[in-house]
Write a protein that holds these residues in place. Structure first.
Motif, PDB file in Angstrom:
ATOM      1  N   GLY A 244     -36.450 -35.314  47.287  1.00  0.00           N
ATOM      2  CA  GLY A 244     -35.410 -36.342  47.220  1.00  0.00           C
ATOM      3  C   GLY A 244     -35.889 -37.590  46.517  1.00  0.00           C
ATOM      4  O   GLY A 244     -37.069 -37.753  46.196  1.00  0.00           O
ATOM      5  N   ALA A 245     -34.971 -38.520  46.299  1.00  0.00           N
ATOM      6  CA  ALA A 245     -35.270 -39.724  45.516  1.00  0.00           C
ATOM      7  C   ALA A 245     -36.393 -40.553  46.120  1.00  0.00           C
ATOM      8  O   ALA A 245     -37.183 -41.170  45.399  1.00  0.00           O
ATOM      9  CB  ALA A 245     -34.006 -40.569  45.365  1.00  0.00           C
ATOM     10  N   ASP A 246     -36.491 -40.588  47.444  1.00  0.00           N
ATOM     11  CA  ASP A 246     -37.500 -41.433  48.098  1.00  0.00           C
ATOM     12  C   ASP A 246     -38.733 -40.654  48.528  1.00  0.00           C
ATOM     13  O   ASP A 246     -39.669 -41.239  49.079  1.00  0.00           O
ATOM     14  CB  ASP A 246     -36.886 -42.118  49.331  1.00  0.00           C
ATOM     15  N   GLY A 247     -38.751 -39.358  48.300  1.00  0.00           N
ATOM     16  CA  GLY A 247     -39.821 -38.541  48.844  1.00  0.00           C
ATOM     17  C   GLY A 247     -40.960 -38.283  47.884  1.00  0.00           C
ATOM     18  O   GLY A 247     -40.918 -38.618  46.699  1.00  0.00           O
ATOM     19  N   VAL A 248     -41.993 -37.664  48.425  1.00  0.00           N
ATOM     20  CA  VAL A 248     -43.153 -37.243  47.640  1.00  0.00           C
ATOM     21  C   VAL A 248     -42.767 -36.028  46.805  1.00  0.00           C
ATOM     22  O   VAL A 248     -42.186 -35.070  47.314  1.00  0.00           O
ATOM     23  CB  VAL A 248     -44.333 -36.901  48.573  1.00  0.00           C
ATOM     24  N   LYS A 249     -43.088 -36.059  45.511  1.00  0.00           N
ATOM     25  CA  LYS A 249     -42.757 -34.944  44.616  1.00  0.00           C
ATOM     26  C   LYS A 249     -43.966 -34.043  44.361  1.00  0.00           C
ATOM     27  O   LYS A 249     -43.808 -32.863  44.092  1.00  0.00           O
ATOM     28  CB  LYS A 249     -42.242 -35.483  43.284  1.00  0.00           C
TER      29      LYS A 249
ATOM     30  N   ARG B 211     -44.610 -40.073  43.544  1.00  0.00           N
ATOM     31  CA  ARG B 211     -43.174 -40.285  43.758  1.00  0.00           C
ATOM     32  C   ARG B 211     -42.605 -40.825  42.445  1.00  0.00           C
ATOM     33  O   ARG B 211     -43.265 -41.587  41.753  1.00  0.00           O
ATOM     34  CB  ARG B 211     -42.917 -41.299  44.880  1.00  0.00           C
ATOM     35  N   ASP B 212     -41.369 -40.459  42.134  1.00  0.00           N
ATOM     36  CA  ASP B 212     -40.795 -40.951  40.882  1.00  0.00           C
ATOM     37  C   ASP B 212     -39.388 -41.524  41.032  1.00  0.00           C
ATOM     38  O   ASP B 212     -38.795 -41.983  40.052  1.00  0.00           O
ATOM     39  CB  ASP B 212     -40.794 -39.845  39.814  1.00  0.00           C
TER      40      ASP B 212
ATOM     41  N   GLY C 111     -36.548 -32.722  41.872  1.00  0.00           N
ATOM     42  CA  GLY C 111     -37.997 -32.577  42.005  1.00  0.00           C
ATOM     43  C   GLY C 111     -38.658 -31.910  40.812  1.00  0.00           C
ATOM     44  O   GLY C 111     -38.028 -31.578  39.812  1.00  0.00           O
ATOM     45  N   VAL C 112     -39.966 -31.702  40.952  1.00  0.00           N
ATOM     46  CA  VAL C 112     -40.768 -30.966  39.964  1.00  0.00           C
ATOM     47  C   VAL C 112     -40.800 -29.507  40.394  1.00  0.00           C
ATOM     48  O   VAL C 112     -41.146 -29.183  41.531  1.00  0.00           O
ATOM     49  CB  VAL C 112     -42.198 -31.543  39.882  1.00  0.00           C
TER      50      VAL C 112
ATOM     51  N   MET D 216     -44.258 -33.884  53.630  1.00  0.00           N
ATOM     52  CA  MET D 216     -44.345 -33.801  52.172  1.00  0.00           C
ATOM     53  C   MET D 216     -43.971 -32.429  51.654  1.00  0.00           C
ATOM     54  O   MET D 216     -43.697 -32.275  50.468  1.00  0.00           O
ATOM     55  CB  MET D 216     -45.770 -34.123  51.718  1.00  0.00           C
ATOM     56  N   MET D 217     -43.987 -31.434  52.519  1.00  0.00           N
ATOM     57  CA  MET D 217     -43.659 -30.079  52.096  1.00  0.00           C
ATOM     58  C   MET D 217     -42.173 -29.840  52.307  1.00  0.00           C
ATOM     59  O   MET D 217     -41.730 -29.466  53.387  1.00  0.00           O
ATOM     60  CB  MET D 217     -44.489 -29.061  52.879  1.00  0.00           C
ATOM     61  N   LYS D 218     -41.405 -30.070  51.255  1.00  0.00           N
ATOM     62  CA  LYS D 218     -39.960 -29.886  51.294  1.00  0.00           C
ATOM     63  C   LYS D 218     -39.554 -29.045  50.088  1.00  0.00           C
ATOM     64  O   LYS D 218     -39.379 -29.562  49.001  1.00  0.00           O
ATOM     65  CB  LYS D 218     -39.249 -31.239  51.274  1.00  0.00           C
TER      66      LYS D 218
END
Length: 291
Positions: free
Chosen positions: A251-256, A271-272, A277-278, A228-230
């Motif tokens: 990314g589009a499929d990842g945790v924001k 996720r959005d 990202g935020v 989750m830390m990206k």
């Protein structure tokens, strides 16, 4: 008796895990390519016409933002009402404006990145009341500073990406504390106990150090159920001791965004589906724990 104790402990742990899994994400103000408020049910209740790097929902209901640079414009500070009416704008004089903070005396703090990186304090007439030069590299303006904050003692806590250091400056520009980070520091928070919490973007990690620079707590993807830390950017310590983080490169499929307990349990994730990202955020309805 021992077996019953083990069963009770296992039951309590399972109940805690279930509570964490079902925790509802709180409302938040988000910055980045888009500036908006998302309520706890996932509805956008406010959106601004410009992207931003830092923002705060003020007690009077308006939103104070460090708005993004664009072609021919090096960013600036804007205060706007919830109906989009602009109350105040200060145009940056250099390449970028990366920080904004409303101060208790009505002043506004901001940082300018450029050939002369500075911390500024201004009033709502746009007058510069104090200017402090930041000792930073000037080859890459974008890698100068991020979420600078003024401390109660009057000093400035400055994450310096190019130097890979968090520094505390006096108003006169003297460095009185510094902490070397493994990669680009983004957000630095001085906690009430004197520790400093720092996100490290390209190291994809977070660390908390004491006044001597000793690490007292840290977390990375190795501690989490999935990476989750990206691109660790924003963070906010909550009154319950948990911390909320953004994952800017999710990314589009990842945790924001996600909330993490002190023992590194994930409380909720956001996720959005968007490719971006935020950048930074403010959890609404709670007072941030910082100095």
């Amino acid at each position: 008796m021992a077996a019953m104790t083990r069963r009770a402990l296992l039951g309590a742990a399972a109940g805690a895990a279930l509570l964490r899994a079902s925790a509802k994400r709180p409302a938040f103000l988000a910055t980045g390519r888009e500036t908006y408020i998302l309520d706890a049910d996932g509805r956008r209740t406010w959106q601004f016409s410009e992207g931003s790097r830092d923002a705060w929902a003020l007690p009077n209901g308006s939103i104070l933002m460090a708005v993004n640079r664009r072609e021919g414009y090096g960013g600036g500070v804007v205060e706007a009402t919830r109906d989009g009416r602009e109350l105040f704008r200060f145009d940056g004089r250099q390449s970028e404006v990366n920080t904004v903070q409303a101060l208790a005396d009505g002043r506004i703090l901001l940082t300018e990145a450029g050939d002369e990186p500075v911390v500024l304090e201004i009033n709502r007439k746009g007058e510069i009341l104090h200017e402090m030069r930041i000792d930073a590299q000037t080859k890459n303006h974008h890698l100068q500073t991020r979420m600078t904050r003024k401390l109660p003692n009057g000093n400035y806590l400055v994450p310096q990406m190019g130097e890979r250091e968090v520094r505390e400056y006096t108003p006169a520009g003297k460095v009185v504390w510094r902490f070397a980070t493994p990669n680009w520091p983004f957000t630095a928070i001085r906690l009430p106990d004197g520790n400093t919490l720092t996100t490290c973007t390209q190291d994809h990690s977070v660390m908390e150090v004491d006044a001597e620079g000793k690490t007292v707590w840290q977390a990375s993807n190795a501690d989490l159920p999935e990476p989750m830390m990206k691109g660790m950017c924003g963070c906010q310590r909550l009154p319950n001791g948990n911390t909320v983080f953004t994952s800017y490169q999710g990314g589009a499929d990842g945790v924001k965004m996600f909330e993490l307990t002190r023992d590194k349990q994930v409380v909720w994730t956001h996720r959005d589906g968007k490719p971006f990202g935020v950048h930074h955020f403010q959890i609404l309805g709670v007072e941030p724990v910082w100095r």
